[in-house]
Design a protein around this motif. Structure first.
Motif, PDB file in Angstrom:
ATOM      1  N   LEU A  85      12.131  -2.911   6.782  1.00  0.00           N
ATOM      2  CA  LEU A  85      12.632  -3.403   5.494  1.00  0.00           C
ATOM      3  C   LEU A  85      11.490  -3.922   4.620  1.00  0.00           C
ATOM      4  O   LEU A  85      11.443  -3.619   3.419  1.00  0.00           O
ATOM      5  CB  LEU A  85      13.689  -4.482   5.706  1.00  0.00           C
ATOM      6  N   PRO A  86      10.538  -4.713   5.189  1.00  0.00           N
ATOM      7  CA  PRO A  86       9.383  -5.120   4.363  1.00  0.00           C
ATOM      8  C   PRO A  86       8.589  -3.934   3.821  1.00  0.00           C
ATOM      9  O   PRO A  86       8.080  -3.987   2.699  1.00  0.00           O
ATOM     10  CB  PRO A  86       8.533  -5.958   5.334  1.00  0.00           C
ATOM     11  N   ILE A  87       8.490  -2.843   4.605  1.00  0.00           N
ATOM     12  CA  ILE A  87       7.769  -1.656   4.140  1.00  0.00           C
ATOM     13  C   ILE A  87       8.461  -1.067   2.920  1.00  0.00           C
ATOM     14  O   ILE A  87       7.806  -0.699   1.931  1.00  0.00           O
ATOM     15  CB  ILE A  87       7.685  -0.605   5.264  1.00  0.00           C
ATOM     16  N   SER A  88       9.789  -0.967   2.975  1.00  0.00           N
ATOM     17  CA  SER A  88      10.547  -0.405   1.847  1.00  0.00           C
ATOM     18  C   SER A  88      10.375  -1.256   0.605  1.00  0.00           C
ATOM     19  O   SER A  88      10.198  -0.744  -0.507  1.00  0.00           O
ATOM     20  CB  SER A  88      12.026  -0.298   2.222  1.00  0.00           C
ATOM     21  N   ILE A  89      10.423  -2.585   0.780  1.00  0.00           N
ATOM     22  CA  ILE A  89      10.262  -3.492  -0.362  1.00  0.00           C
ATOM     23  C   ILE A  89       8.857  -3.383  -0.940  1.00  0.00           C
ATOM     24  O   ILE A  89       8.666  -3.352  -2.165  1.00  0.00           O
ATOM     25  CB  ILE A  89      10.563  -4.940   0.072  1.00  0.00           C
ATOM     26  N   ILE A  90       7.845  -3.287  -0.055  1.00  0.00           N
ATOM     27  CA  ILE A  90       6.460  -3.149  -0.508  1.00  0.00           C
ATOM     28  C   ILE A  90       6.276  -1.829  -1.245  1.00  0.00           C
ATOM     29  O   ILE A  90       5.577  -1.760  -2.266  1.00  0.00           O
ATOM     30  CB  ILE A  90       5.493  -3.258   0.688  1.00  0.00           C
ATOM     31  N   LEU A  91       6.896  -0.754  -0.738  1.00  0.00           N
ATOM     32  CA  LEU A  91       6.789   0.554  -1.388  1.00  0.00           C
ATOM     33  C   LEU A  91       7.346   0.498  -2.806  1.00  0.00           C
ATOM     34  O   LEU A  91       6.742   1.026  -3.750  1.00  0.00           O
ATOM     35  CB  LEU A  91       7.536   1.603  -0.561  1.00  0.00           C
ATOM     36  N   ILE A  92       8.495  -0.151  -2.971  1.00  0.00           N
ATOM     37  CA  ILE A  92       9.085  -0.292  -4.306  1.00  0.00           C
ATOM     38  C   ILE A  92       8.200  -1.167  -5.190  1.00  0.00           C
ATOM     39  O   ILE A  92       7.993  -0.865  -6.383  1.00  0.00           O
ATOM     40  CB  ILE A  92      10.504  -0.887  -4.189  1.00  0.00           C
ATOM     41  N   ALA A  93       7.649  -2.232  -4.603  1.00  0.00           N
ATOM     42  CA  ALA A  93       6.763  -3.109  -5.374  1.00  0.00           C
ATOM     43  C   ALA A  93       5.514  -2.362  -5.840  1.00  0.00           C
ATOM     44  O   ALA A  93       5.041  -2.555  -6.966  1.00  0.00           O
ATOM     45  CB  ALA A  93       6.368  -4.318  -4.527  1.00  0.00           C
ATOM     46  N   ILE A  94       4.993  -1.485  -4.977  1.00  0.00           N
ATOM     47  CA  ILE A  94       3.810  -0.694  -5.343  1.00  0.00           C
ATOM     48  C   ILE A  94       4.119   0.209  -6.532  1.00  0.00           C
ATOM     49  O   ILE A  94       3.316   0.322  -7.477  1.00  0.00           O
ATOM     50  CB  ILE A  94       3.342   0.143  -4.129  1.00  0.00           C
ATOM     51  N   MET A  95       5.284   0.849  -6.518  1.00  0.00           N
ATOM     52  CA  MET A  95       5.661   1.723  -7.628  1.00  0.00           C
ATOM     53  C   MET A  95       5.843   0.929  -8.922  1.00  0.00           C
ATOM     54  O   MET A  95       5.449   1.373 -10.001  1.00  0.00           O
ATOM     55  CB  MET A  95       6.936   2.502  -7.272  1.00  0.00           C
ATOM     56  N   GLU A  96       6.420  -0.268  -8.803  1.00  0.00           N
ATOM     57  CA  GLU A  96       6.623  -1.110  -9.984  1.00  0.00           C
ATOM     58  C   GLU A  96       5.277  -1.585 -10.553  1.00  0.00           C
ATOM     59  O   GLU A  96       5.061  -1.571 -11.768  1.00  0.00           O
ATOM     60  CB  GLU A  96       7.487  -2.319  -9.627  1.00  0.00           C
ATOM     61  N   ILE A  97       4.372  -2.006  -9.676  1.00  0.00           N
ATOM     62  CA  ILE A  97       3.047  -2.476 -10.120  1.00  0.00           C
ATOM     63  C   ILE A  97       2.269  -1.331 -10.757  1.00  0.00           C
ATOM     64  O   ILE A  97       1.611  -1.502 -11.792  1.00  0.00           O
ATOM     65  CB  ILE A  97       2.276  -3.070  -8.926  1.00  0.00           C
ATOM     66  N   SER A  98       2.328  -0.138 -10.146  1.00  0.00           N
ATOM     67  CA  SER A  98       1.629   1.016 -10.706  1.00  0.00           C
ATOM     68  C   SER A  98       2.146   1.343 -12.106  1.00  0.00           C
ATOM     69  O   SER A  98       1.372   1.668 -13.006  1.00  0.00           O
ATOM     70  CB  SER A  98       1.817   2.229  -9.787  1.00  0.00           C
ATOM     71  N   LYS A  99       3.465   1.239 -12.290  1.00  0.00           N
ATOM     72  CA  LYS A  99       4.059   1.559 -13.588  1.00  0.00           C
ATOM     73  C   LYS A  99       3.648   0.549 -14.653  1.00  0.00           C
ATOM     74  O   LYS A  99       3.391   0.893 -15.805  1.00  0.00           O
ATOM     75  CB  LYS A  99       5.580   1.594 -13.462  1.00  0.00           C
ATOM     76  N   ARG A 100       3.548  -0.723 -14.281  1.00  0.00           N
ATOM     77  CA  ARG A 100       3.290  -1.781 -15.260  1.00  0.00           C
ATOM     78  C   ARG A 100       1.805  -1.963 -15.564  1.00  0.00           C
ATOM     79  O   ARG A 100       1.425  -2.235 -16.704  1.00  0.00           O
ATOM     80  CB  ARG A 100       3.879  -3.107 -14.767  1.00  0.00           C
ATOM     81  N   PHE A 101       0.962  -1.862 -14.535  1.00  0.00           N
ATOM     82  CA  PHE A 101      -0.446  -2.214 -14.713  1.00  0.00           C
ATOM     83  C   PHE A 101      -1.395  -1.011 -14.727  1.00  0.00           C
ATOM     84  O   PHE A 101      -2.548  -1.148 -15.137  1.00  0.00           O
ATOM     85  CB  PHE A 101      -0.885  -3.180 -13.606  1.00  0.00           C
TER      86      PHE A 101
END
Length: 334
Positions: free
Chosen positions: A37-53
């Motif tokens: 579950l932490p991996i899935s959350i981190i994966l989504i966070a990575i996509m969000e950070i990539s999109k924003r920054f």
């Protein structure tokens, strides 16, 4: 069951994996929620950070398929400084390494659990977590060895794609040549991914790690490559499809979905990722047992149970120190 293992094909392995998960759903749910579950959350966070920054470096990939020429050109003409590229690459390397490491720990816990179930040994969530702590160094050595193999593989592939770009890019047969290179590349990548997963199982259930576990997994794969490739293809298809659905509908807002529906689809994508990866990991452990049976390496339950018990000091390993355990050997044969 052991005699029937060698006859299992792709659907049979998937069916056996489903049965194992459903019968022991409590412990598999605990392991999944703790490690994946932490991996899935981190994966989504990575996509969000990539999109924003890093939007200048990683633009909306779905713009390429909308037919908007201006958006298509902006994808390739985005301006970025060298320092932006350095931050972007460091972010990607660190995040992907972290995800892969957690995936290996998850594989270790699942492999131990499946092996314990097979040997009718006492299995619990706490024991599975203790095994993760004990074998993580061996898994890292296997991971580093596989990184070297993948680096060499992609370097060779890059040479072929470079020659295609230089020689055939503007020719009439360029598409055919590209497919002639790309399809073997994908099949090779799937094959290496299966070897990688099996090597992780070997690192947990046998006294092998690093390059030795990779060689062992290659030997086990002989005669079962088509079965393994089918399972790998199905798993990666679901995984890529799930990630693409999240990116298109939730991250980049394709389809004009309103806020509540985005959250619902996002949660469904996470659940689907959890189920897919758990099933894929369990199938690797079942595939390991199938390959052992296929090569007539009788999987002696006493030897395997003794080996698993040695993780907690419950028994002494039946193999000699420094030797690779052969599960087909009884203690008297070692």
């Amino acid at each position: 069951m052991e005699e029937d293992l060698k006859f299992l094909q792709s659907m049979g392995i998937l069916h056996e994996s489903f049965k194992t998960i459903l019968k022991w759903k409590k412990i598999f749910t605990q392991i999944t929620l703790t490690l994946f579950l932490p991996i899935s959350i981190i994966l989504i966070a990575i996509m969000e950070i990539s999109k924003r920054f890093f939007d200048q470096l990683e633009r909306d990939p779905f713009e390429l398929f909308t037919g908007a020429q201006e958006a298509y050109r902006s994808y390739y003409n985005a301006r970025a400084t060298s320092i932006d590229w350095i931050y972007y690459l460091l972010f990607k390397i660190i995040s992907i390494t972290f995800i892969i490491l957690f995936c290996h720990l998850f594989t270790a816990a699942v492999s131990y659990t499946v092996a314990s179930i097979y040997t009718n040994s006492d299995v619990s969530y706490r024991k599975a977590m203790k095994v993760v702590v004990k074998v993580w160094k061996r898994l890292i050595l296997t991971l580093l060895s596989m990184f070297l193999v993948l680096f060499a593989y992609n370097l060779i592939a890059a040479v072929f794609f470079f020659f295609w770009y230089v020689i055939c890019f503007n020719s009439v047969t360029s598409v055919l040549v590209l497919f002639a290179i790309f399809i073997p590349y994908v099949l090779g990548f799937l094959y290496l991914s299966i070897i990688w997963q099996l090597a992780c199982v070997v690192s947990v259930l046998e006294n092998s790690h690093g390059l030795k576990s990779l060689i062992k997994s290659m030997d086990l794969m002989k005669g079962k490559r088509r079965v393994a490739l089918t399972i790998s293809f199905l798993s990666y298809t679901i995984f890529v499809g799930t990630v693409s659905m999240y990116m298109s509908l939730v991250l980049y807002g394709a389809g004009g979905l309103v806020f509540p529906w985005k959250q619902v689809i996002g949660i469904l994508c996470v659940v689907l990722l959890l189920i897919t990866f758990l099933l894929f990991t369990v199938t690797q452990s079942i595939l390991y047992l199938v390959c052992k049976s296929h090569h007539r390496e009788a999987i002696d339950k006493l030897s395997l149970s003794t080996y698993l018990g040695a993780f907690f000091g419950e028994s002494q390993p039946v193999f000699k120190i420094g030797e690779d355990i052969q599960l087909g050997r009884t203690p008297s044969q070692v």
